[in-house]
Design an enzyme around this catalytic site. Structure first.
Site, PDB file in Angstrom:
ATOM      1  N   TRP A  31     106.416  21.292   1.636  1.00 30.58           N
ATOM      2  CA  TRP A  31     106.851  21.067   0.253  1.00 30.58           C
ATOM      3  C   TRP A  31     108.360  21.222   0.075  1.00 30.58           C
ATOM      4  O   TRP A  31     108.962  22.136   0.656  1.00 30.58           O
ATOM      5  CB  TRP A  31     106.152  22.087  -0.653  1.00 30.58           C
ATOM      6  CG  TRP A  31     106.785  22.266  -1.988  1.00 30.58           C
ATOM      7  CD1 TRP A  31     107.854  23.066  -2.298  1.00 30.58           C
ATOM      8  CD2 TRP A  31     106.412  21.633  -3.215  1.00 30.58           C
ATOM      9  NE1 TRP A  31     108.158  22.965  -3.642  1.00 30.58           N
ATOM     10  CE2 TRP A  31     107.275  22.087  -4.223  1.00 30.58           C
ATOM     11  CE3 TRP A  31     105.396  20.705  -3.564  1.00 30.58           C
ATOM     12  CZ2 TRP A  31     107.183  21.675  -5.552  1.00 30.58           C
ATOM     13  CZ3 TRP A  31     105.312  20.307  -4.896  1.00 30.58           C
ATOM     14  CH2 TRP A  31     106.201  20.787  -5.866  1.00 30.58           C
ATOM     15  N   ASP A  37     113.953  21.687  -5.564  1.00 29.09           N
ATOM     16  CA  ASP A  37     115.390  21.543  -5.832  1.00 29.09           C
ATOM     17  C   ASP A  37     116.326  21.464  -4.618  1.00 29.09           C
ATOM     18  O   ASP A  37     116.173  22.228  -3.666  1.00 29.09           O
ATOM     19  CB  ASP A  37     115.908  22.750  -6.624  1.00 29.09           C
ATOM     20  CG  ASP A  37     115.019  23.160  -7.748  1.00 29.09           C
ATOM     21  OD1 ASP A  37     114.052  22.445  -8.049  1.00 29.09           O
ATOM     22  OD2 ASP A  37     115.281  24.220  -8.330  1.00 29.09           O
ATOM     23  N   GLN A  89     114.637  23.985  -1.724  1.00 29.64           N
ATOM     24  CA  GLN A  89     113.485  24.837  -1.978  1.00 29.64           C
ATOM     25  C   GLN A  89     112.339  24.322  -1.121  1.00 29.64           C
ATOM     26  O   GLN A  89     112.001  23.132  -1.170  1.00 29.64           O
ATOM     27  CB  GLN A  89     113.127  24.792  -3.474  1.00 29.64           C
ATOM     28  CG  GLN A  89     114.139  25.512  -4.346  1.00 29.64           C
ATOM     29  CD  GLN A  89     114.021  27.021  -4.202  1.00 29.64           C
ATOM     30  OE1 GLN A  89     113.163  27.646  -4.799  1.00 29.64           O
ATOM     31  NE2 GLN A  89     114.899  27.622  -3.415  1.00 29.64           N
ATOM     32  N   ARG A 113     118.273  32.832 -13.199  1.00 30.69           N
ATOM     33  CA  ARG A 113     118.259  32.249 -11.857  1.00 30.69           C
ATOM     34  C   ARG A 113     119.213  31.062 -11.671  1.00 30.69           C
ATOM     35  O   ARG A 113     119.840  30.593 -12.593  1.00 30.69           O
ATOM     36  CB  ARG A 113     116.839  31.804 -11.510  1.00 30.69           C
ATOM     37  CG  ARG A 113     116.197  30.820 -12.473  1.00 30.69           C
ATOM     38  CD  ARG A 113     114.753  30.518 -12.026  1.00 30.69           C
ATOM     39  NE  ARG A 113     114.067  29.630 -12.946  1.00 30.69           N
ATOM     40  CZ  ARG A 113     113.351  30.041 -13.991  1.00 30.69           C
ATOM     41  NH1 ARG A 113     113.209  31.323 -14.259  1.00 30.69           N
ATOM     42  NH2 ARG A 113     112.771  29.157 -14.790  1.00 30.69           N
ATOM     43  N   TRP A 143     108.018  18.046 -12.340  1.00 30.65           N
ATOM     44  CA  TRP A 143     107.046  19.157 -12.325  1.00 30.65           C
ATOM     45  C   TRP A 143     105.747  18.780 -13.031  1.00 30.65           C
ATOM     46  O   TRP A 143     104.685  19.289 -12.703  1.00 30.65           O
ATOM     47  CB  TRP A 143     107.638  20.402 -13.002  1.00 30.65           C
ATOM     48  CG  TRP A 143     108.594  21.159 -12.127  1.00 30.65           C
ATOM     49  CD1 TRP A 143     109.924  21.354 -12.359  1.00 30.65           C
ATOM     50  CD2 TRP A 143     108.311  21.840 -10.896  1.00 30.65           C
ATOM     51  NE1 TRP A 143     110.479  22.092 -11.342  1.00 30.65           N
ATOM     52  CE2 TRP A 143     109.506  22.409 -10.441  1.00 30.65           C
ATOM     53  CE3 TRP A 143     107.158  22.011 -10.136  1.00 30.65           C
ATOM     54  CZ2 TRP A 143     109.594  23.149  -9.261  1.00 30.65           C
ATOM     55  CZ3 TRP A 143     107.243  22.752  -8.953  1.00 30.65           C
ATOM     56  CH2 TRP A 143     108.438  23.304  -8.534  1.00 30.65           C
TER      57      TRP A 143
END
Ligand code: FRU
Length: 494
Positions: A36, A39, A55, A163, A302
């Site tokens: 997977w 970002d 990510q 974050r 998403w």
């Protein structure tokens, strides 16, 4: 020293990655080595190469246990995988190494600034900013981590939503970073921090607060100066739709304005969507060695990932094409990176083709192509109703791009691309045609399409999962339209 967790991830990706054939991936869009990807992280130019971290969950095609994947490139189009850079192996990042960015230290080492996430016994999340330092392949987390934590947050700011630090070094050697957070009512806020050495950080200001206009929590900020303006690109969650500018859910927003040196605040004069298609999120920019500002986003959404059947996939998630960005008349302009021009071959060109029914043109087909199209009505007092291009097409499936000049609406539609679930299939964009002409540059790379409209004034991006043998392209008009079209194959023979 490499932790056991990182060593395990590196061994796993090495064994599994080599089994994935090149042909199952796009030709020039970066995909995860295995598993997977979300970002882009740490996009930077370091030691003569572009570095892209991302990510990453190597172990499956779903989001979990965030690592940082790593790849390098000389032209941002052909990528070489490097071993995973970070694993969630420390107390402060045991729930994941979330998004972050990269800079260079005066001694030549590369500095990664990322969000370490941990959960306490009650399941409460703590998000803090942490550092790893390395040589372009191996990175060590420093023992003073986290370097920015909840103690530095202004009152009323969430410590569980804090974050995605984006770092940069200023001309005087001072490092700064912006990070996203939100207040108790979930309104996104961008904080500015400062450091003289890259390691010890202090809070500087609330750069900008979302007044509720643009979604809730603001993720993945990127803040820079471009063409004399200050620019904040940020990805708000839970957006409400507004006309044809913003769609529901996660979006990417560009604010163009100026910075007040006294108050250390940014105010915007212009706001717009960064991409009007379906799959674009959390972009990062890098300044190229020749000064160009280049942006790459996560080419996914998403809101659809969880509905896509990924059990037979070996990788999931793609990055967009690198885009050269500039600011003109208060708008963000995006153009495909010019290095792509060197990858064109097999040019096929038609001029003044009349389209008044379904039309197939000899030599115009393919799933890794660059198409330049200019569209205009045959007669100005008898404008066509609809013009449509179908691509990634076979007898059963296709994706289409259609334009209705009377409404000035360009629509991307992948409902017939082969998906069996009702996820987001369409998006519409209000375009301005110039002198009754619409200019499109359509870049298809096997599993995606990126449409640059009117020399980059707007962009629409979407992923398509249709089998790559579906490579037909056809045109249609209801009424009489005229097109000029040039097609190039991309990366032919590579
Ligand atoms: C955005 C995001 C970031 C976070 C990362 C986690 O897509 O939610 O805010 O750092 O993904 O993987």
């Amino acid at each position: 020293m490499i932790s056991e967790k990182l060593a395990k991830a590196r061994e796993y990706e090495k064994q599994t990655g080599k089994k994935i054939s090149k042909d199952s991936r796009p030709k020039f869009h970066l995909t995860p080595y295995v598993g997977w990807m979300n970002d882009p992280n740490g996009l930077s130019f370091y030691n003569g190469e572009y570095h892209m971290f991302y990510q990453y969950n190597p172990y499956s095609t779903v989001w979990d246990s965030m690592h940082w994947g790593h790849a390098v490139s000389r032209d941002l189009l052909s990528w070489e995988y490097l071993p995973a850079a970070l694993a969630p192996d420390s107390f402060y990042d045991s729930f994941g190494c979330f998004s972050g960015s990269a800079s260079e230290l005066p001694d030549g080492r590369q500095l990664l600034l990322y969000t370490g996430v941990r959960k306490d016994d009650n399941g409460e999340e703590f998000q803090t900013q942490c550092i790893a330092v390395g040589d372009g392949i191996d990175y060590n987390k420093i023992n003073t981590n986290p370097v920015i934590d909840e103690k530095m947050l202004p009152q009323g700011t969430s410590r569980s939503n804090f974050r995605d630090p984006k770092i940069w070094k200023e001309e005087d050697g001072i490092y700064r970073c912006v990070a996203g957070t939100c207040d108790e009512s979930k309104k996104g806020t961008i904080l500015l921090f400062k450091s003289s050495d890259g390691f010890k950080w202090e809070f500087e200001s609330v750069l900008i607060e979302n007044d509720g206009t643009f979604g809730q929590m603001w993720e993945c900020p990127d803040y820079f100066t471009l063409d004399g303006k200050q620019v904040l690109i940020v990805s708000p969650q839970d957006m409400m739709p507004k006309d044809f500018e913003y769609h529901n859910g996660n979006g990417t927003l560009c604010l163009i304005g100026s910075f007040d040196e006294k108050t250390k605040k940014f105010t915007y004069e212009h706001s717009q969507s960064v991409d009007y298609g379906i799959d674009f999120y959390a972009p990062q920019t890098v300044t190229a060695s020749d000064g160009r500002k280049i942006m790459i986003g996560w080419m996914q959404n998403w809101d659809t990932c969880s509905l896509i059947d990924r059990k037979d996939m070996t990788w999931f998630g793609q990055m967009t094409l690198p885009r050269e960005i500039s600011i003109k008349d208060g708008r963000l302009i995006q153009q495909p990176i010019r290095e792509l021009l060197a990858k064109r071959s097999n040019q096929v060109e038609y001029k003044n083709v009349i389209v008044n029914d379904v039309l197939v043109l000899d030599g115009i087909s393919g799933r890794t192509v660059d198409l330049e199209i200019t569209l205009r009505p045959k007669e100005l007092d008898n404008i066509f109703h609809k013009f449509e291009i179908k691509f990634a097409q076979n007898d059963k499936y296709w994706t289409s791009l259609s334009f209705r000049p009377k409404e000035s609406i360009l629509k991307i539609d992948r409902k017939f691309s082969g998906s069996r679930r009702a996820y987001i299939h369409q998006r519409r964009c209000l375009v301005s045609s110039m002198n009754n002409e619409l200019k499109l540059r359509i870049i298809i790379d096997r599993f995606s399409v990126e449409v640059f409209i009117n020399d980059g004034k707007q962009v629409m991006t979407a992923t398509i999962l249709t089998d790559t043998a579906a490579d037909r392209i056809s045109f249609y008009a209801d009424g009489e339209a005229v097109i000029d079209i040039t097609k190039y194959d991309l990366f032919a023979g590579e």
